[in-house]
Design a protein around this motif. Structure first.
Motif, mmCIF file in Angstrom:
data_model
loop_
_atom_site.group_PDB
_atom_site.id
_atom_site.type_symbol
_atom_site.label_atom_id
_atom_site.label_comp_id
_atom_site.label_asym_id
_atom_site.label_seq_id
_atom_site.Cartn_x
_atom_site.Cartn_y
_atom_site.Cartn_z
ATOM 1 N N GLY A 108 10.924 16.118 23.604
ATOM 2 C CA GLY A 108 10.006 15.003 23.755
ATOM 3 C C GLY A 108 8.982 15.193 24.858
ATOM 4 O O GLY A 108 7.843 14.735 24.747
ATOM 5 N N LEU A 109 9.365 15.912 25.920
ATOM 6 C CA LEU A 109 8.481 16.032 27.086
ATOM 7 C C LEU A 109 7.715 17.344 27.150
ATOM 8 O O LEU A 109 6.597 17.386 27.644
ATOM 9 C CB LEU A 109 9.308 15.879 28.375
ATOM 10 N N PHE A 110 8.329 18.443 26.669
ATOM 11 C CA PHE A 110 7.740 19.752 26.929
ATOM 12 C C PHE A 110 7.437 20.580 25.696
ATOM 13 O O PHE A 110 6.687 21.553 25.783
ATOM 14 C CB PHE A 110 8.683 20.584 27.820
ATOM 15 N N ALA A 111 8.044 20.279 24.545
ATOM 16 C CA ALA A 111 7.876 21.147 23.382
ATOM 17 C C ALA A 111 6.435 21.141 22.898
ATOM 18 O O ALA A 111 5.830 20.105 22.719
ATOM 19 C CB ALA A 111 8.803 20.716 22.249
ATOM 20 N N ALA A 112 5.908 22.336 22.654
ATOM 21 C CA ALA A 112 4.524 22.466 22.185
ATOM 22 C C ALA A 112 4.460 23.167 20.835
ATOM 23 O O ALA A 112 3.390 23.518 20.361
ATOM 24 C CB ALA A 112 3.686 23.230 23.206
ATOM 25 N N ASN A 113 5.624 23.398 20.201
ATOM 26 C CA ASN A 113 5.645 24.091 18.920
ATOM 27 C C ASN A 113 5.152 23.181 17.810
ATOM 28 O O ASN A 113 5.116 21.961 17.947
ATOM 29 C CB ASN A 113 7.066 24.561 18.594
ATOM 30 N N SER A 114 4.810 23.775 16.697
ATOM 31 C CA SER A 114 4.325 23.008 15.555
ATOM 32 C C SER A 114 5.471 22.281 14.879
ATOM 33 O O SER A 114 6.644 22.555 15.109
ATOM 34 C CB SER A 114 3.656 23.945 14.540
ATOM 35 N N SER A 115 5.131 21.351 14.006
ATOM 36 C CA SER A 115 6.152 20.586 13.293
ATOM 37 C C SER A 115 6.978 21.479 12.383
ATOM 38 O O SER A 115 8.151 21.210 12.143
ATOM 39 C CB SER A 115 5.497 19.471 12.488
ATOM 40 N N ARG A 116 6.374 22.551 11.850
ATOM 41 C CA ARG A 116 7.128 23.448 10.980
ATOM 42 C C ARG A 116 8.216 24.183 11.753
ATOM 43 O O ARG A 116 9.309 24.410 11.251
ATOM 44 C CB ARG A 116 6.187 24.465 10.334
ATOM 45 N N VAL A 117 7.919 24.581 12.980
ATOM 46 C CA VAL A 117 8.926 25.258 13.798
ATOM 47 C C VAL A 117 10.066 24.304 14.098
ATOM 48 O O VAL A 117 11.241 24.656 14.034
ATOM 49 C CB VAL A 117 8.293 25.776 15.110
ATOM 50 N N ARG A 118 9.748 23.051 14.435
ATOM 51 C CA ARG A 118 10.793 22.077 14.712
ATOM 52 C C ARG A 118 11.652 21.839 13.477
ATOM 53 O O ARG A 118 12.871 21.715 13.563
ATOM 54 C CB ARG A 118 10.170 20.758 15.162
ATOM 55 N N ALA A 119 11.017 21.748 12.302
ATOM 56 C CA ALA A 119 11.774 21.526 11.077
ATOM 57 C C ALA A 119 12.686 22.699 10.768
ATOM 58 O O ALA A 119 13.809 22.528 10.291
ATOM 59 C CB ALA A 119 10.802 21.297 9.913
ATOM 60 N N ARG A 120 12.227 23.923 11.086
ATOM 61 C CA ARG A 120 13.021 25.109 10.834
ATOM 62 C C ARG A 120 14.292 25.100 11.686
ATOM 63 O O ARG A 120 15.353 25.534 11.263
ATOM 64 C CB ARG A 120 12.180 26.344 11.141
ATOM 65 N N GLU A 121 14.188 24.605 12.897
ATOM 66 C CA GLU A 121 15.326 24.591 13.800
ATOM 67 C C GLU A 121 16.235 23.381 13.578
ATOM 68 O O GLU A 121 17.430 23.434 13.878
ATOM 69 C CB GLU A 121 14.837 24.543 15.253
ATOM 70 N N SER A 122 15.692 22.289 13.071
ATOM 71 C CA SER A 122 16.357 21.002 13.193
ATOM 72 C C SER A 122 17.720 20.958 12.537
ATOM 73 O O SER A 122 18.666 20.433 13.123
ATOM 74 C CB SER A 122 15.459 19.910 12.606
ATOM 75 N N TRP A 123 17.875 21.502 11.309
ATOM 76 C CA TRP A 123 19.138 21.348 10.612
ATOM 77 C C TRP A 123 20.268 22.075 11.321
ATOM 78 O O TRP A 123 21.374 21.533 11.459
ATOM 79 C CB TRP A 123 19.009 21.836 9.165
ATOM 80 N N GLY A 124 20.022 23.284 11.782
ATOM 81 C CA GLY A 124 21.057 24.014 12.503
ATOM 82 C C GLY A 124 21.425 23.344 13.813
ATOM 83 O O GLY A 124 22.600 23.265 14.180
ATOM 84 N N VAL A 125 20.410 22.841 14.519
ATOM 85 C CA VAL A 125 20.659 22.166 15.793
ATOM 86 C C VAL A 125 21.414 20.866 15.574
ATOM 87 O O VAL A 125 22.365 20.544 16.300
ATOM 88 C CB VAL A 125 19.329 21.912 16.529
ATOM 89 N N ILE A 126 21.008 20.097 14.565
ATOM 90 C CA ILE A 126 21.697 18.837 14.277
ATOM 91 C C ILE A 126 23.154 19.091 13.895
ATOM 92 O O ILE A 126 24.061 18.357 14.310
ATOM 93 C CB ILE A 126 20.957 18.074 13.153
ATOM 94 N N MET A 127 23.401 20.146 13.113
ATOM 95 C CA MET A 127 24.772 20.488 12.758
ATOM 96 C C MET A 127 25.591 20.839 13.997
ATOM 97 O O MET A 127 26.744 20.412 14.141
ATOM 98 C CB MET A 127 24.781 21.667 11.773
ATOM 99 N N ALA A 128 24.989 21.608 14.905
ATOM 100 C CA ALA A 128 25.686 21.968 16.136
ATOM 101 C C ALA A 128 25.994 20.735 16.972
ATOM 102 O O ALA A 128 27.093 20.602 17.529
ATOM 103 C CB ALA A 128 24.843 22.963 16.937
ATOM 104 N N PHE A 129 25.026 19.842 17.060
ATOM 105 C CA PHE A 129 25.245 18.610 17.820
ATOM 106 C C PHE A 129 26.385 17.784 17.206
ATOM 107 O O PHE A 129 27.216 17.225 17.924
ATOM 108 C CB PHE A 129 23.965 17.773 17.861
ATOM 109 N N PHE A 130 26.401 17.706 15.877
ATOM 110 C CA PHE A 130 27.449 16.941 15.199
ATOM 111 C C PHE A 130 28.821 17.540 15.473
ATOM 112 O O PHE A 130 29.793 16.813 15.725
ATOM 113 C CB PHE A 130 27.181 16.901 13.694
ATOM 114 N N ILE A 131 28.928 18.870 15.449
ATOM 115 C CA ILE A 131 30.208 19.537 15.711
ATOM 116 C C ILE A 131 30.651 19.316 17.155
ATOM 117 O O ILE A 131 31.820 19.003 17.422
ATOM 118 C CB ILE A 131 30.099 21.046 15.405
ATOM 119 N N MET A 132 29.722 19.440 18.098
ATOM 120 C CA MET A 132 30.067 19.218 19.502
ATOM 121 C C MET A 132 30.548 17.798 19.728
ATOM 122 O O MET A 132 31.575 17.559 20.384
ATOM 123 C CB MET A 132 28.851 19.503 20.390
ATOM 124 N N LEU A 133 29.809 16.849 19.205
ATOM 125 C CA LEU A 133 30.127 15.443 19.443
ATOM 126 C C LEU A 133 31.427 15.033 18.763
ATOM 127 O O LEU A 133 32.282 14.381 19.376
ATOM 128 C CB LEU A 133 28.972 14.567 18.947
#
Length: 307
Positions: A108-133
């Protein structure tokens, strides 16, 4: 409930005197202040032998650093409170969840990547967050020693830790790494020393000679302060040289030895097989998160073409 071995460890936090048997009485603020004082002595010694250099304390600089320092004070205090009411492995597992808060704030504060880069990362990151939590929640549910008070301090520590890491990145004060460590701990004493006096912790300490008259107490206090100095300096260097997300990634790799050593050293409680399984699941989620972040950085950034 903590066993006798954990109570002996907690004698740094809780005076074992017949006159102070209340479980809510502790010496948390004194422990934080003592750690800060030892850290200041370490920094001053390094400057005296000319290993490092940093400017003298200035009120103008301190005013600009006050917000970061308040988060720093809160992070240390809530961390000690969390250790008082939780076993070491559970504290480590829940601190791993700080990655979620740091990463969300970093995007939210520092990311400067495009929306496509964020979308590429999002599913794997969300899955990792779900497993951790989910792993952390189920580990707490299967652990009989988990208390509401312990969970409260762990959640608060995660919030203050994330806020401290992110606020450092927003800070515009230009100081050396040792200068930042020096300012953090000098200002911490200015905040927490009067608060510890107001709470009556020094009165409790003076009335507990069985606590502070021992060589073990002072050796442990000194070691705690020097470790705190090294940890704070390393954290500042990591965040300044890389970023909050990288700091969170690096921190995820030291969880396994910390969990094992914390359990073997303190043996605060006996864990069931289910608790260990869910701890492992939560830690695996941290590794998955680190892997997804590292692999995403190796791929070329996609730039959206103008319409």
């Amino acid at each position: 409930m903590p066993n006798e071995k954990q109570r002996r460890y907690n004698h740094l936090l809780k005076p074992q005197s017949p006159d102070t048997v209340d479980d809510d009485i502790n010496l948390n603020l004194i422990l934080v202040v003592a750690q800060a004082l030892i850290t200041i002595l370490c920094v001053r010694f390094c400057k005296y032998i000319r290993l490092v250099d940093y400017p003298s304390f200035a009120i103008q600089t301190a005013r600009k650093w006050v917000v970061v320092n308040l988060w720093f004070c809160a992070m240390l205090y809530t961390g000690i409170c969390a250790l008082q009411y939780n076993s070491v492995p559970m504290v480590i597992v829940y601190r791993n969840l700080t990655n979620i808060l740091v990463t969300v704030g970093d995007y939210g504060l520092f990311a400067a990547n495009s929306s496509r880069v964020r979308a590429r990362e999002s599913w794997g990151v969300i899955m990792a967050f779900f497993i951790m939590l989910s792993g952390a929640i189920l580990a707490s549910y299967s652990n009989e020693s988990t208390s509401t008070k312990g969970l409260f301090w762990m959640v608060l520590n995660g919030i203050t830790t994330a806020a401290y890491i992110l606020s450092m990145k927003l800070q515009t004060v230009k100081l050396s790494k040792f200068g930042l460590v020096y300012y953090n701990h000098v200002m911490l004493i200015l905040w927490l020393l009067p608060l510890s006096i107001w709470k009556g912790e020094w009165t409790i300490l003076i009335k507990s000679p069985d606590l502070w008259h021992t060589l073990e107490y002072w050796l442990t206090m000194g070691f705690n302060g020097m470790v705190g100095f090294g940890l704070n300096f390393a954290s500042l260097h990591c965040v300044a040289a890389t970023g909050p997300t990288t700091y969170a990634i690096v921190g995820s790799f030291n969880k396994i030895p910390m969990v094992v050593l914390g359990y073997l050293w303190f043996e605060a409680t006996t864990f069931s097989i289910a608790t260990w399984i869910w701890i492992a699941v939560s830690l695996w989620g941290g590794f998955l998160y680190s892997y997804k972040k590292i692999t995403s950085r190796r791929k070329p950034i996609e730039v959206e073409s103008p319409s």
